[in-house]
Design an enzyme around this catalytic site. Structure first.
Site, PDB file in Angstrom:
ATOM      1  N   ASP A   1       0.855  -1.185   0.000  1.00 30.08           N
ATOM      2  CA  ASP A   1       0.000   0.000   0.000  1.00 30.08           C
ATOM      3  C   ASP A   1       0.890   1.233   0.000  1.00 30.08           C
ATOM      4  OD1 ASP A   1      -2.443  -1.362   0.039  1.00 30.08           O
ATOM      5  OD2 ASP A   1      -2.483  -1.467   2.221  1.00 30.08           O
TER       6      ASP A   1
ATOM      7  N   ASP B   1      -6.786  -1.326  -4.840  1.00 29.06           N
ATOM      8  CA  ASP B   1      -7.887  -1.002  -3.930  1.00 29.06           C
ATOM      9  C   ASP B   1      -8.798   0.059  -4.541  1.00 29.06           C
ATOM     10  OD1 ASP B   1      -6.716  -2.719  -2.053  1.00 29.06           O
ATOM     11  OD2 ASP B   1      -5.631  -1.084  -1.073  1.00 29.06           O
TER      12      ASP B   1
END
Length: 184
Positions: free
Chosen positions: A129, A147
């Site tokens: 991330d 995402d």
């Protein structure tokens, strides 16, 4: 291209583009930012800050959304869950992708994002991330392109489905000689 895949051309292009973008951006982050740059460091090893509200960090998520389950190894469960959902999307692709205008875009984003995160879970010990958004009084959990594709794809699908249902209700009402329902 095969005649069976041609009706799904938009879907496959969106899947390939979203997956390639996810893999490329994650590779850039892994190559250029030290791991765990979530907090600003005095020695310059902290996050990049292109905008006051957007930081580029390098963190790992072993769990699901918002780090749920990250204290346990839930990767096998998350991989099987993702593959099961992808199987269902493919099983019902005709209704999902061809009957809903914009469905190929919505599900292409969803599938491309899902494959990007599944790849991280299968070939690494965490999902990379790196997008860190700072809202007023709230620091959103770090996320990645995959995402974002999943969320936009699901949101787009819900909006398109609602819109199509409203159009269908309005058409039925007009054929029945009734007034259109509110919001249609």
């Amino acid at each position: 291209m095969g005649s069976r895949l041609r009706p799904y051309l938009t879907f496959w292009v969106v899947v390939a583009t979203s997956l390639a973008t996810d893999l490329w951006t994650k590779a850039l982050v892994v190559r250029h930012l030290p791991f765990n740059t979530y907090f600003a460091e005095a020695d310059g090893a902290g996050p990049l800050q292109p905008l006051p509200w957007l930081w580029i960090v390098h963190v790992g998520n072993k769990g699901a959304a918002w780090g749920l389950g990250s204290t346990h190894d839930v990767r096998p469960f998350l991989v099987l869950l993702a593959l099961g959902v992808l199987f269902l999307v493919w099983r019902w692709r005709q209704a999902l992708l061809r009957e809903l205008r914009g469905g190929q875009l919505a599900f292409g984003l969803f599938v491309g994002g899902t494959l990007g995160n599944v790849r991280d879970r299968v070939f690494g010990d965490h999902v990379v991330d790196f997008l860190d958004v700072h809202l007023p009084y709230y620091r959103f959990p770090a996320f990645n392109v995959a995402d974002a594709c999943i969320c936009v794809g699901v949101g787009l699908y819900l909006w398109l489905s609602y819109r199509q249902d409203a159009e269908r209700r309005a058409a039925l009402a007009s054929h029945a000689g009734e007034e259109s329902p509110p919001g249609a």
